[in-house]
Design a protein around this motif. Structure first.
Motif, PDB file in Angstrom:
ATOM      1  N   THR A  70      -2.571  -3.683  13.395  1.00  0.00           N
ATOM      2  CA  THR A  70      -2.082  -3.744  12.019  1.00  0.00           C
ATOM      3  C   THR A  70      -3.193  -4.137  11.056  1.00  0.00           C
ATOM      4  N   GLN A  71      -3.983  -5.107  11.435  1.00  0.00           N
ATOM      5  CA  GLN A  71      -5.085  -5.571  10.590  1.00  0.00           C
ATOM      6  C   GLN A  71      -6.090  -4.440  10.343  1.00  0.00           C
ATOM      7  N   ARG A  72      -6.430  -3.693  11.386  1.00  0.00           N
ATOM      8  CA  ARG A  72      -7.374  -2.589  11.238  1.00  0.00           C
ATOM      9  C   ARG A  72      -6.789  -1.479  10.370  1.00  0.00           C
ATOM     10  N   ALA A  73      -5.494  -1.250  10.498  1.00  0.00           N
ATOM     11  CA  ALA A  73      -4.843  -0.228   9.676  1.00  0.00           C
ATOM     12  C   ALA A  73      -4.874  -0.604   8.199  1.00  0.00           C
ATOM     13  N   ARG A  74      -4.633  -1.875   7.912  1.00  0.00           N
ATOM     14  CA  ARG A  74      -4.683  -2.341   6.527  1.00  0.00           C
ATOM     15  C   ARG A  74      -6.109  -2.247   5.980  1.00  0.00           C
ATOM     16  N   ASN A  75      -7.098  -2.552   6.824  1.00  0.00           N
ATOM     17  CA  ASN A  75      -8.501  -2.519   6.380  1.00  0.00           C
ATOM     18  C   ASN A  75      -8.970  -1.117   6.015  1.00  0.00           C
ATOM     19  N   VAL A  76      -8.416  -0.096   6.688  1.00  0.00           N
ATOM     20  CA  VAL A  76      -8.832   1.282   6.370  1.00  0.00           C
ATOM     21  C   VAL A  76      -7.899   1.937   5.351  1.00  0.00           C
ATOM     22  N   GLY A  77      -6.927   1.193   4.862  1.00  0.00           N
ATOM     23  CA  GLY A  77      -6.094   1.686   3.760  1.00  0.00           C
ATOM     24  C   GLY A  77      -4.910   2.543   4.143  1.00  0.00           C
ATOM     25  N   ILE A  78      -4.425   2.457   5.380  1.00  0.00           N
ATOM     26  CA  ILE A  78      -3.205   3.192   5.740  1.00  0.00           C
ATOM     27  C   ILE A  78      -2.029   2.550   5.003  1.00  0.00           C
ATOM     28  N   PRO A  79      -1.330   3.303   4.166  1.00  0.00           N
ATOM     29  CA  PRO A  79      -0.344   2.673   3.267  1.00  0.00           C
ATOM     30  C   PRO A  79       0.969   2.245   3.916  1.00  0.00           C
ATOM     31  N   TYR A  80       1.386   2.923   4.994  1.00  0.00           N
ATOM     32  CA  TYR A  80       2.682   2.608   5.589  1.00  0.00           C
ATOM     33  C   TYR A  80       2.547   2.336   7.082  1.00  0.00           C
ATOM     34  N   ILE A  81       3.278   1.327   7.545  1.00  0.00           N
ATOM     35  CA  ILE A  81       3.266   0.964   8.965  1.00  0.00           C
ATOM     36  C   ILE A  81       4.710   0.873   9.460  1.00  0.00           C
ATOM     37  N   TYR A  82       4.950   1.510  10.598  1.00  0.00           N
ATOM     38  CA  TYR A  82       6.279   1.485  11.221  1.00  0.00           C
ATOM     39  C   TYR A  82       6.154   0.901  12.621  1.00  0.00           C
ATOM     40  N   LYS A  83       6.798  -0.233  12.860  1.00  0.00           N
ATOM     41  CA  LYS A  83       6.803  -0.835  14.205  1.00  0.00           C
ATOM     42  C   LYS A  83       7.973  -0.261  14.988  1.00  0.00           C
ATOM     43  N   LYS A  84       7.635   0.625  15.932  1.00  0.00           N
ATOM     44  CA  LYS A  84       8.679   1.241  16.741  1.00  0.00           C
ATOM     45  C   LYS A  84       9.166   0.232  17.776  1.00  0.00           C
ATOM     46  N   THR A  85      10.477   0.046  17.860  1.00  0.00           N
ATOM     47  CA  THR A  85      11.071  -0.866  18.830  1.00  0.00           C
ATOM     48  C   THR A  85      11.985  -0.083  19.769  1.00  0.00           C
ATOM     49  N   ASP A  86      12.255  -0.652  20.904  1.00  0.00           N
ATOM     50  CA  ASP A  86      13.152  -0.033  21.874  1.00  0.00           C
ATOM     51  C   ASP A  86      14.569   0.008  21.306  1.00  0.00           C
ATOM     52  N   SER A  87      15.283   1.100  21.559  1.00  0.00           N
ATOM     53  CA  SER A  87      16.622   1.252  20.978  1.00  0.00           C
ATOM     54  C   SER A  87      17.626   0.267  21.555  1.00  0.00           C
ATOM     55  N   VAL A  88      17.289  -0.362  22.696  1.00  0.00           N
ATOM     56  CA  VAL A  88      18.181  -1.386  23.253  1.00  0.00           C
ATOM     57  C   VAL A  88      17.501  -2.756  23.272  1.00  0.00           C
ATOM     58  N   LEU A  89      16.403  -2.870  22.527  1.00  0.00           N
ATOM     59  CA  LEU A  89      15.743  -4.147  22.233  1.00  0.00           C
ATOM     60  C   LEU A  89      15.062  -4.805  23.427  1.00  0.00           C
ATOM     61  N   ARG A  90      14.562  -3.995  24.368  1.00  0.00           N
ATOM     62  CA  ARG A  90      13.742  -4.550  25.442  1.00  0.00           C
ATOM     63  C   ARG A  90      12.331  -4.796  24.922  1.00  0.00           C
ATOM     64  N   GLY A  91      11.619  -5.696  25.602  1.00  0.00           N
ATOM     65  CA  GLY A  91      10.229  -5.937  25.239  1.00  0.00           C
ATOM     66  C   GLY A  91      10.045  -7.120  24.312  1.00  0.00           C
ATOM     67  N   ASN A  92       8.855  -7.186  23.723  1.00  0.00           N
ATOM     68  CA  ASN A  92       8.473  -8.325  22.870  1.00  0.00           C
ATOM     69  C   ASN A  92       8.804  -8.057  21.402  1.00  0.00           C
ATOM     70  N   ILE A  93      10.084  -7.824  21.138  1.00  0.00           N
ATOM     71  CA  ILE A  93      10.525  -7.424  19.800  1.00  0.00           C
ATOM     72  C   ILE A  93      10.082  -8.425  18.732  1.00  0.00           C
ATOM     73  N   GLY A  94      10.448  -9.702  18.916  1.00  0.00           N
ATOM     74  CA  GLY A  94      10.141 -10.718  17.904  1.00  0.00           C
ATOM     75  C   GLY A  94       8.654 -10.926  17.723  1.00  0.00           C
ATOM     76  N   ALA A  95       7.909 -11.020  18.820  1.00  0.00           N
ATOM     77  CA  ALA A  95       6.472 -11.264  18.751  1.00  0.00           C
ATOM     78  C   ALA A  95       5.755 -10.127  18.036  1.00  0.00           C
ATOM     79  N   GLU A  96       6.165  -8.894  18.293  1.00  0.00           N
ATOM     80  CA  GLU A  96       5.470  -7.750  17.701  1.00  0.00           C
ATOM     81  C   GLU A  96       5.848  -7.541  16.239  1.00  0.00           C
ATOM     82  N   LEU A  97       7.108  -7.800  15.877  1.00  0.00           N
ATOM     83  CA  LEU A  97       7.480  -7.749  14.461  1.00  0.00           C
ATOM     84  C   LEU A  97       6.714  -8.811  13.676  1.00  0.00           C
ATOM     85  N   ALA A  98       6.593 -10.000  14.271  1.00  0.00           N
ATOM     86  CA  ALA A  98       5.850 -11.087  13.621  1.00  0.00           C
ATOM     87  C   ALA A  98       4.387 -10.710  13.449  1.00  0.00           C
TER      88      ALA A  98
END
Length: 427
Positions: A70-98
């Motif tokens: 995310t930091q590198r994307a902001r540094n190169v000026g990518i205007p929009y970021i979408y954090k794809k999450t699992d449709s049944v919420l497996r994985g590190n959902i909270g940590a990655e959104l944070a």
């Protein structure tokens, strides 16, 4: 110029989200490299999808990986970021959104986790699969990544201190001043469209999150559209490699088998010890599957026979194999089998079931990127990849997607080939 970055924690998720953009004509590039150099990327694309493969990592590792991207994307000026999450919420959902929120410099990230077309909805902050609270569903019993809570704020707060807010309706404009992770209720596709229309009115759309369901609305939200692709001409034969132990995947294999589809099953010993494959080209099972693919429209190689997964767990215990090795070794063996079949001229569309298998196969064979073309069915993605110097087509899906008759339904489609499509080539 890259207009949108999508960050996914697994490979099938990266593809079934990226294809939502390519389906609307956005030039889309999916890479397996979490250290991808965005500043030196010269290919003319609209959407970059990075597969981080962080679903099975610990929370700290997942956070650091997503924060850096995310930091590198902001540094190169990518205007929009979408954090794809699992449709049944497996994985590190909270940590990655944070991680996305903290690295971006913004005060809000809008999380729309529902996928009504696949039976996933969010009501009062509770996530449901086919009407059942997610932790009480089959996803609560996932052997590698069980969902422990149905309440989304509870999932997120178990991984981060960033505040969460459940938004029932956007007509109440109090949400505009809230800081943290905004979780949007959504019961229907129309609910999601209303959310999209409201968010696109201002800078609220800069940081978004959700599964492939909400991603399908991104082209309109962000104005990233072009000439829509058409499904290319494909072989009328399909080879299915199933490494998933999800009940949906097992039911699909069983349904096809009952309809006469040949199915080859690996024993616990075979799927946990790759030495029997040898060079592949001389392997008896490889040659048997090749002949079967020439004679039948659909053929299945299944890592799950009768009495599974218990038989494999018992074999692993007797041979000192830990659970994490189970997951990686099985997909490794399956990956080598697919590679051997392709090298011997497999005349069938290779269909890989499960993100772990797709990622392992790509990693083993040196693939650096893949180009999603279109969805053959909801959640079933057709892609193109560069394999050992030549372009091949691959079909993939997450384990929990699709109807029981999926394989035979797809087989019927393959006998009605449409016109070749245009899409981003993999260099």
């Amino acid at each position: 110029m890259i207009k949108l970055l999508i960050i996914s924690d697994d490979f099938t998720g990266a593809l079934d989200t990226g294809v939502q953009l390519s389906a609307d004509g956005a030039a889309t590039y999916v890479t397996l490299d979490s250290d991808f150099n965005m500043s030196d990327f010269t290919q003319d694309i609209d959407v970059l999808v990075i597969n981080t493969e962080t679903r099975h990592l610990n929370q700290e590792q997942a956070y650091k990986t997503v924060y850096s991207i995310t930091q590198r994307a902001r540094n190169v000026g990518i205007p929009y970021i979408y954090k794809k999450t699992d449709s049944v919420l497996r994985g590190n959902i909270g940590a990655e959104l944070a991680a996305v929120l903290n690295a971006s410099g913004y005060k809000q990230i809008h999380f729309v986790p529902a996928y009504p077309e696949m039976g996933r909805i969010t009501k009062n902050g509770i996530h449901y699969a086919d009407g059942i609270p997610i932790a009480d569903s089959i996803f609560g019993n996932d052997p590698f990544d069980p969902v422990l809570y149905s309440d989304i704020p509870s999932i997120i707060s178990s991984q981060t201190l960033i505040p969460t807010h459940v938004i029932n309706q956007l007509e109440n404009e109090e949400w505009e001043v809230k800081e943290g992770i905004l979780i949007h209720d959504s019961h229907t596709s129309k609910d999601m469209e209303r959310i999209a229309l409201t968010l696109m009115a201002g800078k609220a759309s800069c940081l978004l999150a959700g599964c492939a369901g909400f991603a399908a609305l991104l082209p309109k939200i962000l104005g990233i559209q072009g000439r829509k692709p058409v499904t290319p001409v494909l072989s009328p034969h399909m080879f299915i490699a199933c490494a998933s132990i999800h009940p949906v995947s097992l039911a699909q294999c069983e349904n096809a088998s009952q309809k006469g589809v040949p199915q080859y099953v690996l024993s616990p010993k075979e799927k946990l010890n790759r030495s029997w494959i040898g060079k592949g080209s001389d392997n008896a099972l490889v040659n048997k599957i090749l002949r079967s693919c020439e004679e039948n429209p659909v053929v299945i190689l299944n890592a799950n026979g009768p009495g599974e997964p218990e038989a494999t767990y018992q074999y692993a215990k007797e041979n000192g194999i830990i659970q994490e090795q189970l997951r990686t070794e099985i997909v490794s063996v399956m990956g080598y089998m697919i590679e051997a079949l392709l090298d011997k001229g497999l005349n069938a569309n290779a269909f890989l079931m499960g993100g772990d298998l797709l990622y392992q196969f790509a990693k083993q064979t040196g693939m650096k990127a893949i180009s999603p073309i279109c969805e053959l069915e909801k959640g079933v993605v057709l892609s193109e990849a560069l394999y050992k110097g030549k372009k091949i087509k691959l079909i993939s899906k997450s384990g929990g997607f699709g109807q029981e008759s999926l394989f035979t339904d797809l087989s019927k489609q393959l006998f009605m080939p449409p016109v070749e499509s245009e899409h981003v080539d993999i260099e």
